[in-house]
Design an enzyme around this catalytic site. Structure first.
Site, PDB file in Angstrom:
ATOM      1  N   ARG A 206      11.679  -5.862   4.641  1.00  0.00           N
ATOM      2  CA  ARG A 206      11.563  -4.430   4.332  1.00  0.00           C
ATOM      3  C   ARG A 206      12.651  -3.610   5.032  1.00  0.00           C
ATOM      4  NH1 ARG A 206       5.942  -1.695   5.199  1.00  0.00           N
ATOM      5  NH2 ARG A 206       6.121  -2.805   7.165  1.00  0.00           N
TER       6      ARG A 206
ATOM      7  N   ARG B 154      -9.316   0.483   8.761  1.00  0.00           N
ATOM      8  CA  ARG B 154      -8.963  -0.928   8.889  1.00  0.00           C
ATOM      9  C   ARG B 154      -9.797  -1.657   9.932  1.00  0.00           C
ATOM     10  NH1 ARG B 154      -2.799  -1.775   9.771  1.00  0.00           N
ATOM     11  NH2 ARG B 154      -2.459   0.265   8.892  1.00  0.00           N
TER      12      ARG B 154
ATOM     13  N   ARG C  14       0.432  -8.920  13.359  1.00  0.00           N
ATOM     14  CA  ARG C  14      -0.236  -7.905  12.520  1.00  0.00           C
ATOM     15  C   ARG C  14      -1.097  -8.585  11.448  1.00  0.00           C
ATOM     16  NH1 ARG C  14       4.767  -4.925  10.492  1.00  0.00           N
ATOM     17  NH2 ARG C  14       3.319  -3.733   9.207  1.00  0.00           N
TER      18      ARG C  14
ATOM     19  N   LYS D  84       0.834  -1.205   0.000  1.00  0.00           N
ATOM     20  CA  LYS D  84       0.000   0.000   0.000  1.00  0.00           C
ATOM     21  C   LYS D  84       0.869   1.255   0.000  1.00  0.00           C
ATOM     22  CE  LYS D  84      -1.900  -1.068   3.958  1.00  0.00           C
ATOM     23  NZ  LYS D  84      -1.156  -2.290   4.273  1.00  0.00           N
TER      24      LYS D  84
ATOM     25  N   ARG E 255      11.731  -1.366  10.599  1.00  0.00           N
ATOM     26  CA  ARG E 255      10.684  -1.021  11.556  1.00  0.00           C
ATOM     27  C   ARG E 255      10.644  -2.047  12.688  1.00  0.00           C
ATOM     28  NH1 ARG E 255       5.365   0.375   8.051  1.00  0.00           N
ATOM     29  NH2 ARG E 255       4.412  -0.874   9.680  1.00  0.00           N
TER      30      ARG E 255
HETATM   31  P1  AP5 Z   1       4.961  -1.565   1.709  1.00  0.00           P
HETATM   32  O1  AP5 Z   1       4.557  -0.749   0.533  1.00  0.00           O
HETATM   33  O2  AP5 Z   1       5.759  -0.909   2.766  1.00  0.00           O
HETATM   34  O3  AP5 Z   1       3.657  -2.315   2.328  1.00  0.00           O
HETATM   35  P2  AP5 Z   1       2.427  -1.759   3.136  1.00  0.00           P
HETATM   36  O4  AP5 Z   1       1.200  -2.426   2.600  1.00  0.00           O
HETATM   37  O5  AP5 Z   1       2.404  -0.265   3.157  1.00  0.00           O
HETATM   38  O6  AP5 Z   1       2.767  -2.374   4.543  1.00  0.00           O
HETATM   39  P3  AP5 Z   1       2.755  -1.749   6.005  1.00  0.00           P
HETATM   40  O7  AP5 Z   1       3.500  -2.719   6.853  1.00  0.00           O
HETATM   41  O8  AP5 Z   1       3.239  -0.328   6.015  1.00  0.00           O
HETATM   42  O9  AP5 Z   1       1.244  -1.775   6.322  1.00  0.00           O
HETATM   43  P4  AP5 Z   1       0.620  -1.835   7.693  1.00  0.00           P
HETATM   44  O10 AP5 Z   1      -0.773  -1.605   7.288  1.00  0.00           O
HETATM   45  O11 AP5 Z   1       0.823  -2.987   8.553  1.00  0.00           O
HETATM   46  O12 AP5 Z   1       1.425  -0.730   8.529  1.00  0.00           O
HETATM   47  P5  AP5 Z   1       1.050   0.755   8.929  1.00  0.00           P
HETATM   48  O13 AP5 Z   1       2.286   1.536   8.875  1.00  0.00           O
HETATM   49  O14 AP5 Z   1      -0.145   1.217   8.182  1.00  0.00           O
HETATM   50  O15 AP5 Z   1       5.730  -2.855   1.158  1.00  0.00           O
HETATM   51  C1  AP5 Z   1       6.214  -3.853   2.042  1.00  0.00           C
HETATM   52  C2  AP5 Z   1       7.525  -4.452   1.481  1.00  0.00           C
HETATM   53  O16 AP5 Z   1       7.216  -5.152   0.269  1.00  0.00           O
HETATM   54  C3  AP5 Z   1       8.582  -3.392   1.115  1.00  0.00           C
HETATM   55  O17 AP5 Z   1       9.851  -3.895   1.431  1.00  0.00           O
HETATM   56  C4  AP5 Z   1       8.438  -3.224  -0.416  1.00  0.00           C
HETATM   57  O18 AP5 Z   1       9.668  -2.896  -1.040  1.00  0.00           O
HETATM   58  C5  AP5 Z   1       7.986  -4.635  -0.836  1.00  0.00           C
HETATM   59  N1  AP5 Z   1       7.093  -4.601  -1.995  1.00  0.00           N
HETATM   60  C6  AP5 Z   1       6.054  -3.749  -2.216  1.00  0.00           C
HETATM   61  N2  AP5 Z   1       5.438  -4.027  -3.374  1.00  0.00           N
HETATM   62  C7  AP5 Z   1       6.106  -5.098  -3.901  1.00  0.00           C
HETATM   63  C8  AP5 Z   1       5.933  -5.872  -5.105  1.00  0.00           C
HETATM   64  N3  AP5 Z   1       4.953  -5.600  -5.990  1.00  0.00           N
HETATM   65  N4  AP5 Z   1       6.798  -6.888  -5.331  1.00  0.00           N
HETATM   66  C9  AP5 Z   1       7.780  -7.178  -4.443  1.00  0.00           C
HETATM   67  N5  AP5 Z   1       7.998  -6.483  -3.297  1.00  0.00           N
HETATM   68  C10 AP5 Z   1       7.156  -5.446  -3.028  1.00  0.00           C
HETATM   69  O19 AP5 Z   1       0.581   0.549  10.439  1.00  0.00           O
HETATM   70  C11 AP5 Z   1       1.491   0.264  11.474  1.00  0.00           C
HETATM   71  C12 AP5 Z   1       0.734   0.181  12.800  1.00  0.00           C
HETATM   72  O20 AP5 Z   1       0.077   1.438  13.075  1.00  0.00           O
HETATM   73  C13 AP5 Z   1      -0.393  -0.855  12.861  1.00  0.00           C
HETATM   74  O21 AP5 Z   1       0.085  -2.136  13.171  1.00  0.00           O
HETATM   75  C14 AP5 Z   1      -1.254  -0.255  13.977  1.00  0.00           C
HETATM   76  O22 AP5 Z   1      -0.695  -0.498  15.247  1.00  0.00           O
HETATM   77  C15 AP5 Z   1      -1.183   1.229  13.709  1.00  0.00           C
HETATM   78  N6  AP5 Z   1      -2.244   1.690  12.781  1.00  0.00           N
HETATM   79  C16 AP5 Z   1      -2.051   2.202  11.524  1.00  0.00           C
HETATM   80  N7  AP5 Z   1      -3.221   2.509  10.963  1.00  0.00           N
HETATM   81  C17 AP5 Z   1      -4.178   2.184  11.884  1.00  0.00           C
HETATM   82  C18 AP5 Z   1      -5.601   2.246  11.874  1.00  0.00           C
HETATM   83  N8  AP5 Z   1      -6.274   2.704  10.798  1.00  0.00           N
HETATM   84  N9  AP5 Z   1      -6.278   1.826  12.974  1.00  0.00           N
HETATM   85  C19 AP5 Z   1      -5.615   1.368  14.064  1.00  0.00           C
HETATM   86  N10 AP5 Z   1      -4.264   1.268  14.135  1.00  0.00           N
HETATM   87  C20 AP5 Z   1      -3.557   1.676  13.048  1.00  0.00           C
END
Ligand code: AP5
Length: 243
Positions: free
Chosen positions: A153, A113, A197, A34, A186
């Site tokens: 990552r 989410r 997660r 994402k 991270r």
């Molecule tokens: P990346 O693009 O970083 O993936 P992502 O989907 O953004 O993953 P996140 O881990 O950031 O999502 P998340 O939802 O768990 O974390 P968030 O920060 O929102 O890609 C991942 C890896 O894959 C990278 O190394 C990339 O290079 C590789 N890649 C990408 N595309 C590829 C492809 N096509 N082919 C090969 N490799 C590829 O949330 C963190 C924490 O915050 C949560 O756990 C929670 O505690 C809190 N939080 C955030 N939002 C909320 C909410 N709405 N409600 C409650 N708590 C929340």
């Protein structure tokens, strides 16, 4: 905030023209890509990426906020791979959506989410009298690949570029190709927390996908393809949903 660089592997794609992209939701499990895709949309269509994970991590960097009882609680919850309370995240999103850069549209990444967050967002957008309805794109990746992506990552703390040691590694193992900064990992990308997660996602976020599927203006893309191919599929889906 770090200066934004294109994610590794996202070489320029032919960008379809979309004068007013409107509100876009990128849905998908942790590690689905994402953030990677949201950054490309942001650059190509000149709209902000609003990542609730990034907003929470920024909050943690603020010494005053992070030392407060609420700041400590957020750190604990995130480090355990669980979700922060709906009320807190919604308040953060509400503030962010008030900024003028959201007028032409924005990409919400990581929000909503939970089903209550989705219902809350529908109500907010209804109140704001948005010219365009929300469109949602779900990026799908298998469990095994999600785990590999999360644990592999690496991020540049200076320019924000995202790498992956397996699929999109930097030229030199440990430093950013753009500015030479040592790459970081991270805290919640360790294998045990990543599993938690993914479990939380399955339990709480699957109903969100069903919610947007039922509303229509919803598309699913194969997130297992190379980054640039996923970008093309996401952009094509959004243009189609907007036509
Ligand atoms: P990346 O693009 O970083 O993936 P992502 O989907 O953004 O993953 P996140 O881990 O950031 O999502 P998340 O939802 O768990 O974390 P968030 O920060 O929102 O890609 C991942 C890896 O894959 C990278 O190394 C990339 O290079 C590789 N890649 C990408 N595309 C590829 C492809 N096509 N082919 C090969 N490799 C590829 O949330 C963190 C924490 O915050 C949560 O756990 C929670 O505690 C809190 N939080 C955030 N939002 C909320 C909410 N709405 N409600 C409650 N708590 C929340």
């Amino acid at each position: 905030m770090p200066v934004m660089e294109r994610p590794a592997g996202s070489e320029a794609v032919t960008t379809p023209i979309l004068t007013t992209p409107g509100p876009i939701l990128l849905l998908g499990a942790p590690g689905a890509g994402k953030g990677t895709q949201a950054k490309v949309l942001m650059m190509e269509w000149s709209i902000p990426q609003i990542s609730t994970g990034d907003l929470l991590r920024e909050m943690r960097k603020d010494p005053v906020k992070s030392a407060s009882p609420l700041g400590r609680q957020i750190r604990q919850v995130m480090d355990a791979g669980q979700l922060v309370s709906n009320d807190l995240v919604q308040a953060m999103v509400l503030e962010r959506l008030k900024l003028p850069d959201t007028r032409r549209g924005y990409v919400l990444d990581g929000f909503p989410r939970t089903l209550p967050q989705a219902v809350w967002l529908d109500q907010q957008l209804g109140r704001q009298n948005q010219a365009l309805p929300v469109v949602a794109v779900n990026v799908q990746v298998s469990y095994t690949n999600l785990l590999r992506r999360l644990t592999g990552r690496r991020n540049c703390p200076t320019c924000g570029r995202i790498y992956n040691i397996y699929s999109n590694p930097p030229q030199n193992d440990t430093v950013c190709d753009v500015d030479g900064t040592a790459l970081g990992q991270r805290a919640d990308d360790s294998e045990s927390i990543a599993c938690e997660r993914l479990r939380m996602h399955e339990a709480l976020t699957a109903p969100v996908v069903a919610h947007y599927r039922d509303l229509g203006r919803f598309a699913e893309v194969d997130g297992e393809l190379p980054v640039a191919d996923v970008t093309r599929a996401v952009m094509d889906a959004i243009v189609r949903l907007r036509s």
